[in-house]
Design an enzyme around this catalytic site. Structure first.
Site, mmCIF file in Angstrom:
data_model
loop_
_atom_site.group_PDB
_atom_site.id
_atom_site.type_symbol
_atom_site.label_atom_id
_atom_site.label_comp_id
_atom_site.label_asym_id
_atom_site.label_seq_id
_atom_site.Cartn_x
_atom_site.Cartn_y
_atom_site.Cartn_z
ATOM 1 C CG HIS A 123 -2.238 -0.706 0.936
ATOM 2 N ND1 HIS A 123 -2.327 -2.071 0.914
ATOM 3 C CD2 HIS A 123 -3.475 -0.243 0.650
ATOM 4 C CE1 HIS A 123 -3.581 -2.414 0.633
ATOM 5 N NE2 HIS A 123 -4.299 -1.322 0.464
ATOM 6 C CE LYS A 162 -6.356 -11.348 11.255
ATOM 7 N NZ LYS A 162 -6.203 -10.760 12.596
#
Lengths: 279, 172
Positions: free
Chosen positions: B36, B97
């Protein structure tokens, strides 16, 4: 005096890290199955099914249980009458190196807080040595994931905070963590000692057998009460809500300073991967 | 149970509700922390972002004869801020998650994207739904490199939908 060759330690570490990353302990699986019977939420129940099916696929299909194969933690208890013919730290790290390579396990260690270059062999292991009576070497070995470790905490409470203060801190920590540490979790708590010792005994408590209880009646009662209260929080498997937030609570304790009540809370995800080897 | 195929349309997104079980078939891309950071500095992204799905995962090494190693989700909250510019460019689904920030959830709704969760710690089970993997960027990052995955019936739950529902909060 009994002599132990470092290569035996290396071999034991290598075999152990591979085994625990492919095979969950039966006692853990039966706790998850038991929890599922009481679980009232459908999504939660479906997640518990996934966890059980995952353990079967991992074992039979020869795939690691989780992609986070963790940092290796070793508690080595060296008998007073044991002489290790070499460097125990090197022997353990060599076992990690070989196990993580041969077992196709992910190397998750980086060298520096900001450079963050992968060490490429998952070393160094976090090693805690102690000396005990006898002529054996006991290795308690764990692969500890980052997600649950990140949700852990150490706090210095005042003695007046007492049992209620400890409970509040544990419940707040578990509730705030929500789904991040991969519930259903096992909660390891270290009470007393001092700042750093509380964290070490919290980690060590996670390596106790799942079914056991503290020898101390006050601490054993606190383990039971926290187990019930944590499961009433409603966090549920992976944080989606439900009756199953924790599978066990373990508390280890030590004497402490008159001014302090150190509390360390170390969270373990449902994929509790650890083993004990006696050499 | 809702079946989704990539690429994802706005219509697909509007149909998803928090708590829905979703099975995804098609192409998804892996990216976690370090990938990222690099994506934010790219003029040209290494994969088509419009309608895309990003999976927050760093798999174990692949064995001979397997499509990929164990591939369960990592915690999503670490990517909250970095996900915003990607959603502005057309990222539609993120799979990971755990809970994320309220700021992220509002940005996500503004950009008509959704957040799904897969079962954490079910790396072996989830890897069995991945049919192929191909390295497409940042090989030096190892497990954190970007892979293009072809998946079949990849199981997830909708955590945050565009209608304002939050699976983690609605439980209480």
């Amino acid at each position: 005096m009994r002599f132990i060759d470092p290569s035996i330690i290396t071999e034991a570490i290598k075999d152990s890290v591979i085994k625990i990353n492919y095979e969950l302990d039966d006692s853990l699986i039966s706790l998850i199955q038991k929890a599922k019977k009481k679980e009232r939420s459908n999504i939660a129940s479906s997640i518990l099914d996934d966890i059980i099916e995952n353990s079967e696929i991992a074992k039979e299909g020869n795939v690691p249980l989780c992609q986070d194969t963790g940092v290796v933690v070793v508690f080595a208890e060296v008998g007073f009458d044991v002489h290790i013919d070499g460097n125990i730290y090197d022997a353990i790290n060599e076992g990690v190196r070989q196990g993580y390579s041969e077992g196709y396990l992910r190397k998750s260690m980086v060298n520096h807080p900001f450079e963050r270059v992968n060490t490429k062999d998952n070393t160094p292991a976090m090693i805690h040595l102690s000396y005990v009576k006898g002529d054996k070497l006991t290795l308690k070995i764990a692969s500890k994931g980052g997600g649950s470790e990140n949700m852990s905490t150490v706090k210095m409470l005042t003695p007046a905070a007492g049992i209620d203060g400890v409970k509040k801190l544990v419940l707040d920590t578990v509730f705030q963590a929500g789904g991040k540490p991969c519930p259903p979790i096992i909660v390891g708590i270290g009470l007393g000692g001092n700042f750093e010792k509380s964290a070490i005994i919290a980690k060590e408590s996670l390596l106790r057998p799942l079914g056991d209880k503290s020898d101390d009646p006050i601490i054993a009662r606190l383990e039971d009460e926290l187990y019930d209260e944590i499961n009433k929080l409603g966090v549920g498997p992976m944080g989606v809500g439900g009756d199953t937030t924790c599978l066990a609570v373990k508390i280890n304790y030590l004497p402490m300073h008159i001014a302090s009540l150190p509390v360390a809370i170390n969270i373990q995800c449902h994929s509790a991967r650890h083993i004990e080897v006696i050499l | 149970m809702i079946r989704l195929s990539s690429p994802i349309s706005n219509h697909d997104i509007n149909n998803l509700k928090s708590g829905d079980k979703v099975l995804i078939t098609g192409t998804i891309y892996t990216a976690r922390d370090q990938a990222h950071i690099r994506l934010l500095n790219e003029k040209n992204l290494p994969f088509p972002i419009e309608g895309s799905i990003i999976y927050y995962v760093g798999p174990t090494p692949k064995k001979e004869g397997f499509a990929i190693g164990a591939s369960g989700p990592t915690s999503s909250y670490r990517m909250d801020e970095m996900a915003v510019p990607l959603m502005e460019k057309g990222l539609k689904i993120m799979i990971g998650k755990g809970d994320r920030s309220e700021e992220f959830r509002h940005e996500m709704m503004k950009n008509n994207a959704v957040y799904l969760i897969a079962t954490g710690g079910a790396g072996a089970l989830l890897s069995s739904r991945i049919k192929s993997s191909k390295l497409i960027a940042y090989e030096d990052l190892g497990a954190e490199a970007i892979y293009q995955l072809e998946v079949e019936d990849f199981p997830c739950f909708v955590a945050y939908d565009v209608h304002g529902h939050n699976l983690f909060k609605d439980r209480l």
